[in-house]
Design an enzyme around this catalytic site. Structure first.
Site, PDB file in Angstrom:
ATOM      1  N   ASP A 105      -9.756   4.802  -2.228  1.00 12.05           N
ATOM      2  CA  ASP A 105      -8.613   5.272  -3.013  1.00 12.05           C
ATOM      3  C   ASP A 105      -9.148   5.856  -4.319  1.00 12.05           C
ATOM      4  O   ASP A 105     -10.356   6.066  -4.471  1.00 12.05           O
ATOM      5  CB  ASP A 105      -7.604   4.151  -3.264  1.00 12.05           C
ATOM      6  CG  ASP A 105      -8.123   3.078  -4.225  1.00 12.05           C
ATOM      7  OD1 ASP A 105      -9.335   3.101  -4.587  1.00 12.05           O
ATOM      8  OD2 ASP A 105      -7.314   2.220  -4.639  1.00 12.05           O
ATOM      9  N   TYR A 122      -6.360   6.418   4.380  1.00 17.57           N
ATOM     10  CA  TYR A 122      -6.597   5.345   3.406  1.00 17.57           C
ATOM     11  C   TYR A 122      -5.831   4.080   3.780  1.00 17.57           C
ATOM     12  O   TYR A 122      -6.391   2.981   3.820  1.00 17.57           O
ATOM     13  CB  TYR A 122      -6.224   5.772   1.984  1.00 17.57           C
ATOM     14  CG  TYR A 122      -6.049   4.573   1.088  1.00 17.57           C
ATOM     15  CD1 TYR A 122      -7.158   3.848   0.660  1.00 17.57           C
ATOM     16  CD2 TYR A 122      -4.780   4.099   0.750  1.00 17.57           C
ATOM     17  CE1 TYR A 122      -7.017   2.699  -0.095  1.00 17.57           C
ATOM     18  CE2 TYR A 122      -4.626   2.949   0.001  1.00 17.57           C
ATOM     19  CZ  TYR A 122      -5.749   2.259  -0.429  1.00 17.57           C
ATOM     20  OH  TYR A 122      -5.615   1.116  -1.164  1.00 17.57           O
ATOM     21  N   GLU A 132       0.823  -1.203   0.000  1.00 16.26           N
ATOM     22  CA  GLU A 132       0.000   0.000   0.000  1.00 16.26           C
ATOM     23  C   GLU A 132       0.864   1.262   0.000  1.00 16.26           C
ATOM     24  O   GLU A 132       0.541   2.247  -0.668  1.00 16.26           O
ATOM     25  CB  GLU A 132      -0.942   0.003   1.212  1.00 16.26           C
ATOM     26  CG  GLU A 132      -2.059  -1.024   1.141  1.00 16.26           C
ATOM     27  CD  GLU A 132      -3.044  -0.773   0.006  1.00 16.26           C
ATOM     28  OE1 GLU A 132      -3.025   0.320  -0.601  1.00 16.26           O
ATOM     29  OE2 GLU A 132      -3.838  -1.673  -0.290  1.00 16.26           O
TER      30      GLU A 132
END
Length: 342
Positions: free
Chosen positions: A142, A124, A41
């Protein structure tokens, strides 16, 4: 009762999930590795899956656990990150790994609130780890999710003002059971079918419930506020050689390209001063241009050969692949120019 669109999306994901090295396939009882998920990520921020695959493989080979990464030398991690851009992510990667080891016994926290206390983890990433690695019903939003939700709800408000509406719809559709699979399903839908241009609505499992499609405006969503032109900056970059050695330095930890191996440069501004690291007959070989998040940069590339002691940096063997993209461009310009004129 779950929204039928959530059910249809789950069935679609079960048959169409992307095969990604940091994922656990839908239906696999093996829990995802929070370390690998976190690493992916962080790498994927502002970057594509295609660009990240090789970096992810390199990092997980060199540092297969968060303990390994926490114990790594800063310079080695920064060199392995070179070319992936947004170098503050690499610095925060180390800070976060070390915080997980020192403050959490080497285990990532399992809630959004606790994850948000770690360096470099924003809303996020915290939601993604909580949902995917730990099964928390977190709302993961996202760029792909923003596009899918804007089209699904025909949200006409331009971004970023539309974010609360988008998040509200994403929260409504997020299930209590398998929220991680749901989050990844929406991401995959945005990456493969609900693409920015020419979405493949005929194959979309949510087509019948998509307001944007019904109104004929799906491809125009999400709307975005007009872009403000990026300012221009300029400067000099100095590539000096001593035989097979190059003059390099480590940039300050704070600021752009912080902690990265680099060639010396002038300040970057509207009217930079020529301030080389030593006196020499410097020769201009051309210019390189690079775009950062908030500005465009043009550097005039200067080169010289010397045996003088520099005021900055030191002469050392150079692996061009360990340079940030900006300095890799300058190195290529000098070496290709030398080859062409030899």
């Amino acid at each position: 009762m779950r929204d039928p669109r959530t059910e249809r999306l789950a069935a679609w994901y079960g048959a169409n999930a992307r095969d990604l090295p940091w994922r656990v396939p839908p239906g696999d009882p093996t829990p995802p590795d929070p370390y690998r998920l976190w690493l992916s990520e962080v790498m994927l921020q502002q970057t594509t899956v295609a660009a990240v695959r090789d970096y992810f493989a390199r990092f997980t080979t060199l540092w297969p656990t968060v303990h390994d990464l926490a114990a790594a030398e800063d310079a080695a991690v920064m060199a392995a990150w070179a070319g992936l851009g947004y170098y503050a992510r690499a610095r925060n990667l180390l800070k976060c790994a070390r915080a997980v080891v020192s403050d959490h016994g080497g285990r990532f926290p399992d809630t959004e609130a606790a994850l948000l206390t770690l360096p470099g983890i924003g809303p996020y990433t915290a939601a993604a780890i909580a949902a995917i690695a730990f099964g928390r019903p977190a709302v993961v939003v996202d760029g792909n999710v923003e596009r899918v939700m804007a089209r699904l709800g025909a949200i006409q408000t331009p971004l970023p003002a539309a974010k609360p509406e988008i998040r509200a719809l994403a929260a409504y559709l997020t299930p209590e059971v398998l929220p991680g699979d749901h989050a990844q399903a929406v991401m995959d839908l945005g990456a493969t079918l609900c693409t920015p241009r020419k979405p493949t609505c005929m194959l979309c499992p949510l087509a019948d419930g998509c307001e944007g499609r019904r109104l004929g405006v799906a491809e125009s969503l999400p709307r975005k506020a007009p872009k403000v032109p990026k300012p221009e900056r300029s400067g000099f970059v100095y590539l000096a050689r001593l035989g097979d050695l190059w003059l390099v330095e480590t940039r300050p930890a704070k600021g752009l390209l912080g902690g990265m191996l680099a060639f010396p440069t002038s300040d970057w501004g509207a009217d930079p001063a020529f301030d080389p690291p030593f006196d020499a007959p410097w020769r201009e070989v051309g210019q390189v241009r690079h775009t950062f998040t908030h500005f465009h940069l043009t550097l005039t590339v200067m080169t010289a050969e010397t045996r003088a002691n520099p005021d900055r940096g030191n002469f050392a063997p150079l692996d061009p692949d360990a340079l940030p993209t900006l300095f890799g461009k300058a190195h290529a310009l000098v070496t290709q120019g030398s080859a062409a004129t030899a």
